[in-house]
Design a protein around this motif. Structure first.
Motif, PDB file in Angstrom:
ATOM      1  N   THR A  89       0.828  -1.204   0.000  1.00 58.71           N
ATOM      2  CA  THR A  89       0.000   0.000   0.000  1.00 58.71           C
ATOM      3  C   THR A  89       0.860   1.251   0.000  1.00 58.71           C
ATOM      4  O   THR A  89       1.865   1.331   0.714  1.00 58.71           O
ATOM      5  CB  THR A  89      -0.918   0.015   1.223  1.00 58.71           C
ATOM      6  OG1 THR A  89      -1.863  -1.059   1.109  1.00 58.71           O
ATOM      7  CG2 THR A  89      -1.667   1.329   1.350  1.00 58.71           C
ATOM      8  N   THR A 121      -4.003   0.634  -2.735  1.00 60.61           N
ATOM      9  CA  THR A 121      -4.385   0.205  -1.398  1.00 60.61           C
ATOM     10  C   THR A 121      -4.700  -1.279  -1.431  1.00 60.61           C
ATOM     11  O   THR A 121      -5.539  -1.723  -2.216  1.00 60.61           O
ATOM     12  CB  THR A 121      -5.601   0.982  -0.882  1.00 60.61           C
ATOM     13  OG1 THR A 121      -5.315   2.378  -0.894  1.00 60.61           O
ATOM     14  CG2 THR A 121      -5.939   0.551   0.540  1.00 60.61           C
ATOM     15  N   SER A 123      -5.998  -4.302   0.904  1.00 60.82           N
ATOM     16  CA  SER A 123      -6.653  -4.625   2.170  1.00 60.82           C
ATOM     17  C   SER A 123      -6.357  -6.060   2.576  1.00 60.82           C
ATOM     18  O   SER A 123      -6.194  -6.940   1.738  1.00 60.82           O
ATOM     19  CB  SER A 123      -8.157  -4.423   2.037  1.00 60.82           C
ATOM     20  OG  SER A 123      -8.693  -5.308   1.071  1.00 60.82           O
TER      21      SER A 123
END
Length: 124
Positions: A89, A121, A123
């Motif tokens: 990220t 990004t 996750s």
């Protein structure tokens, strides 16, 4: 010299993303082109880039997961990122080093340009 970057976004861990960057403007040649990234609270670091003569450099943390491809005719590099991890990220910046036009066919002074940055990004 302008850099137009695209790609990035939000992906789950283990997923893939692709970043593309094209250089435009008047310049004699490119000596290096690739991607850097900056995670929150950390320094900007090299991710992958092409250098003069066809050499390719990768950060140790992305080897075997990321692949950079160069289209010399289009002054474009594409970064394919597989098996993404949360630690990937950050804001990814396209970068190009090269030479402007000099006298006749000779290269002139060197230049460095940075793209505007694109967010990646991952996750968990």
């Amino acid at each position: 010299v302008q850099l137009q970057a695209s790609g990035g976004g939000l992906v789950q861990a283990g997923g893939s993303l692709r970043l593309s960057c094209a250089a435009s403007g008047r310049f004699h040649s490119i000596s290096a082109m690739g991607w850097h990234r900056q995670a929150p609270g950390k320094q900007r670091e090299l991710v992958a880039r092409y250098t003069t003569g066809g050499g390719v450099e990768y950060a140790t943390s992305v080897k075997d997961r990321f692949t950079i491809f160069r289209d010399s005719a289009a002054n474009t590099v594409i970064l394919t990122m597989n098996s993404l991890k949360p630690e990937d990220t950050g804001v990814y910046y396209c970068n190009v080093d090269g030479f402007l036009h000099g006298r006749g066919w000779a290269p002139g002074r060197s230049f460095t340009s940075w793209g505007q940055g694109t967010q990646v990004t991952v996750s968990s």
